[in-house]
Design an enzyme around this catalytic site. Structure first.
Site, PDB file in Angstrom:
ATOM      1  N   GLU A 161       4.110  -2.556 -13.251  1.00 25.54           N
ATOM      2  CA  GLU A 161       5.441  -2.974 -13.754  1.00 25.54           C
ATOM      3  C   GLU A 161       6.305  -1.762 -14.103  1.00 25.54           C
ATOM      4  O   GLU A 161       7.121  -1.804 -15.020  1.00 25.54           O
ATOM      5  CB  GLU A 161       5.345  -3.867 -14.997  1.00 25.54           C
ATOM      6  N   THR A 171       5.934   2.718 -13.668  1.00 27.58           N
ATOM      7  CA  THR A 171       5.236   3.842 -14.310  1.00 27.58           C
ATOM      8  C   THR A 171       6.121   4.445 -15.408  1.00 27.58           C
ATOM      9  O   THR A 171       7.318   4.134 -15.499  1.00 27.58           O
ATOM     10  CB  THR A 171       4.972   4.940 -13.270  1.00 27.58           C
ATOM     11  N   PRO A 202       0.823  -1.217   0.000  1.00 29.34           N
ATOM     12  CA  PRO A 202       0.000   0.000   0.000  1.00 29.34           C
ATOM     13  C   PRO A 202       0.858   1.268   0.000  1.00 29.34           C
ATOM     14  O   PRO A 202       0.470   2.274  -0.588  1.00 29.34           O
ATOM     15  CB  PRO A 202      -0.815  -0.131   1.295  1.00 29.34           C
ATOM     16  N   ILE A 238      -2.355  -7.002  -6.160  1.00 25.15           N
ATOM     17  CA  ILE A 238      -1.805  -8.308  -6.517  1.00 25.15           C
ATOM     18  C   ILE A 238      -2.839  -9.088  -7.330  1.00 25.15           C
ATOM     19  O   ILE A 238      -3.900  -9.466  -6.809  1.00 25.15           O
ATOM     20  CB  ILE A 238      -1.387  -9.084  -5.239  1.00 25.15           C
ATOM     21  N   LEU A 259     -14.886   6.997 -33.007  1.00 24.95           N
ATOM     22  CA  LEU A 259     -16.152   6.247 -32.963  1.00 24.95           C
ATOM     23  C   LEU A 259     -17.311   7.131 -32.500  1.00 24.95           C
ATOM     24  O   LEU A 259     -18.458   6.679 -32.446  1.00 24.95           O
ATOM     25  CB  LEU A 259     -16.026   5.049 -32.016  1.00 24.95           C
ATOM     26  N   LEU A 289      10.377  -8.971 -12.901  1.00 25.42           N
ATOM     27  CA  LEU A 289       9.693  -7.829 -13.521  1.00 25.42           C
ATOM     28  C   LEU A 289      10.195  -7.609 -14.946  1.00 25.42           C
ATOM     29  O   LEU A 289       9.431  -7.221 -15.828  1.00 25.42           O
ATOM     30  CB  LEU A 289       9.892  -6.550 -12.705  1.00 25.42           C
TER      31      LEU A 289
HETATM   32  P1  TGC Z   1      18.654  -0.407  -7.565  1.00 27.10           P
HETATM   33  O1  TGC Z   1      19.724  -0.008  -6.633  1.00 27.10           O
HETATM   34  O2  TGC Z   1      18.601   0.197  -8.918  1.00 27.10           O
HETATM   35  O3  TGC Z   1      18.671  -1.987  -7.737  1.00 27.10           O
HETATM   36  C1  TGC Z   1      18.702  -2.869  -6.626  1.00 27.10           C
HETATM   37  C2  TGC Z   1      19.317  -4.165  -7.145  1.00 27.10           C
HETATM   38  O4  TGC Z   1      18.503  -4.669  -8.207  1.00 27.10           O
HETATM   39  C3  TGC Z   1      19.269  -4.719  -9.425  1.00 27.10           C
HETATM   40  N1  TGC Z   1      18.363  -4.277 -10.495  1.00 27.10           N
HETATM   41  C4  TGC Z   1      17.935  -5.097 -11.429  1.00 27.10           C
HETATM   42  N2  TGC Z   1      18.199  -6.391 -11.668  1.00 27.10           N
HETATM   43  C5  TGC Z   1      17.602  -6.961 -12.723  1.00 27.10           C
HETATM   44  N3  TGC Z   1      16.758  -6.278 -13.514  1.00 27.10           N
HETATM   45  C6  TGC Z   1      16.450  -4.993 -13.307  1.00 27.10           C
HETATM   46  N4  TGC Z   1      15.583  -4.355 -14.090  1.00 27.10           N
HETATM   47  C7  TGC Z   1      17.053  -4.330 -12.225  1.00 27.10           C
HETATM   48  N5  TGC Z   1      16.980  -3.087 -11.717  1.00 27.10           N
HETATM   49  C8  TGC Z   1      17.803  -3.073 -10.661  1.00 27.10           C
HETATM   50  C9  TGC Z   1      20.412  -3.740  -9.217  1.00 27.10           C
HETATM   51  O5  TGC Z   1      21.517  -4.077 -10.026  1.00 27.10           O
HETATM   52  C10 TGC Z   1      20.695  -3.954  -7.744  1.00 27.10           C
HETATM   53  O6  TGC Z   1      21.402  -5.169  -7.592  1.00 27.10           O
HETATM   54  P2  TGC Z   1      22.504  -5.344  -6.441  1.00 27.10           P
HETATM   55  O7  TGC Z   1      23.117  -6.674  -6.685  1.00 27.10           O
HETATM   56  O8  TGC Z   1      23.443  -4.181  -6.617  1.00 27.10           O
HETATM   57  O9  TGC Z   1      21.757  -5.245  -5.148  1.00 27.10           O
HETATM   58  O10 TGC Z   1      17.307  -0.213  -6.801  1.00 27.10           O
HETATM   59  P3  TGC Z   1      16.473   1.038  -6.631  1.00 27.10           P
HETATM   60  O11 TGC Z   1      15.703   0.878  -5.374  1.00 27.10           O
HETATM   61  O12 TGC Z   1      17.309   2.284  -6.783  1.00 27.10           O
HETATM   62  O13 TGC Z   1      15.508   0.873  -7.894  1.00 27.10           O
HETATM   63  C11 TGC Z   1      14.985   1.932  -8.512  1.00 27.10           C
HETATM   64  C12 TGC Z   1      13.794   1.546  -9.419  1.00 27.10           C
HETATM   65  C13 TGC Z   1      12.801   2.708  -9.347  1.00 27.10           C
HETATM   66  C14 TGC Z   1      14.308   1.368 -10.835  1.00 27.10           C
HETATM   67  C15 TGC Z   1      13.091   0.246  -8.983  1.00 27.10           C
HETATM   68  O14 TGC Z   1      12.726   0.343  -7.664  1.00 27.10           O
HETATM   69  C16 TGC Z   1      11.851  -0.054  -9.815  1.00 27.10           C
HETATM   70  O15 TGC Z   1      11.943  -0.668 -10.878  1.00 27.10           O
HETATM   71  N6  TGC Z   1      10.658   0.359  -9.329  1.00 27.10           N
HETATM   72  C17 TGC Z   1       9.394   0.000  -9.978  1.00 27.10           C
HETATM   73  C18 TGC Z   1       8.862  -1.209  -9.300  1.00 27.10           C
HETATM   74  C19 TGC Z   1       7.730  -1.837 -10.084  1.00 27.10           C
HETATM   75  O16 TGC Z   1       7.774  -1.973 -11.295  1.00 27.10           O
HETATM   76  N7  TGC Z   1       6.722  -2.271  -9.358  1.00 27.10           N
HETATM   77  C20 TGC Z   1       5.574  -2.946  -9.952  1.00 27.10           C
HETATM   78  C21 TGC Z   1       5.479  -4.333  -9.466  1.00 27.10           C
HETATM   79  S1  TGC Z   1       4.091  -5.106 -10.052  1.00 27.10           S
HETATM   80  C22 TGC Z   1       3.395  -5.860  -8.710  1.00 27.10           C
HETATM   81  O17 TGC Z   1       3.868  -5.974  -7.648  1.00 27.10           O
HETATM   82  C23 TGC Z   1       2.098  -6.441  -8.961  1.00 27.10           C
HETATM   83  S2  TGC Z   1       2.316  -7.769  -9.977  1.00 27.10           S
HETATM   84  C24 TGC Z   1       1.177  -7.517 -11.169  1.00 27.10           C
HETATM   85  C25 TGC Z   1      -0.115  -8.161 -10.722  1.00 27.10           C
HETATM   86  O18 TGC Z   1      -0.126  -8.943  -9.760  1.00 27.10           O
HETATM   87  O19 TGC Z   1      -1.155  -7.930 -11.401  1.00 27.10           O
END
Ligand code: TGC
Length: 397
Positions: A372, A374, A132, A162, A347, A245
């Site tokens: 996934e 914004t 949330p 979810i 339409l 993701l």
């Molecule tokens: P950050 O420091 O960038 O990354 C943390 C660690 O993750 C690694 N990483 C990735 N690895 C693989 N693929 C990617 N795309 C990756 N992006 C980052 C990164 O290398 C790091 O690894 P390590 O080994 O150094 O720890 O993390 P941050 O907190 O600064 O991230 C920033 C941001 C905004 C890009 C990230 O938080 C993000 O993508 N936010 C959006 C989250 C999102 O898309 N949420 C939607 C989820 S959908 C859902 O929960 C519902 S499912 C759908 C449904 O059920 O209908």
């Protein structure tokens, strides 16, 4: 609508798969989608049909999964979303999120227990990352998992948005296990939804994705055995869920172009027969200009999806990076929602009913554009790639 030789990009086998999925959409989804959407019903009866078609976890190898290519997965996503984003979302959540999490990060026992049944549609999975108060910033999650003296994990917290959590047999729950210590940080857990303390509550009164179900999950002292954790090192920290993701975002690059194509086809047909001022709408220059812009945008979106897919499959050189996935997810969602809205406008008044698909697609795409990642998350991911400077700033309270 093929202005760029798209047809020649795909093999006979790929086209055959796309046609099979299209037939299911035409036979089962199209005749019913207006009612399902109107009545806010997710048709659970299609789950085994999707399993039989082999599209659940279709890009995964082994454990009863079809082992299809990334491009084939993309084509299937596109056909399903031409039917409805809610139905494509089910396939994404099941295959790209829940099954991928187990396939990438799970133990042999977890894979054997869940993947064959999920591939056939006998078992449904969901993926609990968003909370949330933690959407774009999953690092701020409050859900926690604590290990007691017996080695059991005890989960507390809540998740929101979810998909299908109320119907799911298993939930992949991401939880904070503590900042210090080996293997600590965000970790994933395989949670059978009949575990005491697990509760899923349907979110009602949605204006989008009405033929689909999203839930809030409440976890109250959910006790799991030690082996419920996803054990792979690849799942230690947020990179665990982010790798999943990536898979779901990849499917969206293709899927939304299906919704755009369906909106375009709806208005192309309409404009051929709808007479105004003694002329079919299609005979007006302004209509043709709009149709041309839509078709050009759809062709470009297909090419972007195709390029990403062929790189993912290793057919084109390079590797798929997060910035590449963000480029496709950002732009194809933006383009698709624009096309669906323009189609609705063309339409006229008829476009506000469920007799025509564009406004339903546009409303659905509001969700797809938001989940996934914004637009802003993807813009900043691309911005970080371009500049080397992360602009996601965290201000500690
Ligand atoms: P950050 O420091 O960038 O990354 C943390 C660690 O993750 C690694 N990483 C990735 N690895 C693989 N693929 C990617 N795309 C990756 N992006 C980052 C990164 O290398 C790091 O690894 P390590 O080994 O150094 O720890 O993390 P941050 O907190 O600064 O991230 C920033 C941001 C905004 C890009 C990230 O938080 C993000 O993508 N936010 C959006 C989250 C999102 O898309 N949420 C939607 C989820 S959908 C859902 O929960 C519902 S499912 C759908 C449904 O059920 O209908």
């Amino acid at each position: 609508m093929d202005l760029t030789g798209l047809d020649g990009l795909f093999s006979a086998e790929e086209k055959d798969l796309a046609l099979k999925v299209r037939s299911l959409v035409d036979e089962v989804i199209r005749p019913n989608i207006a009612d399902w959407y109107d009545q806010a019903v997710f048709p659970t009866e299609i789950i085994p049909e999707l399993g039989k078609l082999g599209v659940l976890g279709m890009h995964l190898e082994g454990y009863g999964c079809a082992g299809r290519s990334a491009v084939e997965y993309g084509l299937a996503a596109q056909e399903l979303e031409a039917g409805d984003s809610g139905l494509r979302t089910f396939v994404s959540v099941q295959g790209s999120l829940a099954m991928s999490a187990i396939h990438k990060h799970g133990s042999e026992a977890q894979k054997n227990e869940w993947l064959p049944r999920m591939a056939s549609g006998e078992a449904v999975g969901c993926f609990g990352l968003t909370e949330p108060t933690a959407g774009s910033d999953p690092a701020a999650m409050m859900t926690n998992a604590k290990q007691d003296a017996n080695g059991d994990w005890v989960l507390n917290g809540s998740k929101r948005w979810i998909g299908l959590a109320n119907l799911a047999d298993v939930a992949i729950i991401w939880a904070q296990t503590g900042e210090h210590g080996e293997g600590r940080g965000v970790r994933g857990f395989v949670v059978p939804t009949n575990t005491p303390g697990f509760k899923a509550e349907v979110i009602s009164q949605k204006l989008s994705m009405r033929a689909s179900v999203q839930c809030e999950i409440h976890l109250e002292d959910v006790r799991l055995p030690a082996e419920a954790i996803l054990p792979a090192d690849s799942a230690i920290g947020l990179k665990g869920p982010f790798q999943c993701l990536n898979e779901a975002r990849y499917g969206i690059i293709w899927g939304v172009m299906g919704a755009a194509r369906d909106s375009f086809n709806a208005v192309l047909d309409y404009s051929a027969t709808r007479m105004q001022f003694g002329t079919p709408l299609a005979g007006f220059q302004l209509t043709q200009a709009k149709l041309a812009d839509m078709a050009v945008a759809i062709n470009k979106g297909y090419l972007l999806a195709h390029q990403t897919g062929r790189i993912k499959d290793g057919v084109l050189p390079g590797s798929v990076t997060p910035a590449m996935i963000s480029t496709g997810k950002l732009d194809n969602c933006r383009v698709a929602i624009g096309i669906a809205r323009d189609a609705r406008e063309m339409l006229g008044g008829n476009g506000i009913t469920l007799d025509y698909s564009p406004l339903r697609h546009a409303n659905n795409l509001e969700s797809v554009r938001t989940y996934e990642g914004t637009d802003e998350v993807h813009q900043l991911t691309i911005g970080r790639h371009l500049t080397g400077i992360g602009a996601f700033t965290r201000t500690e309270a």
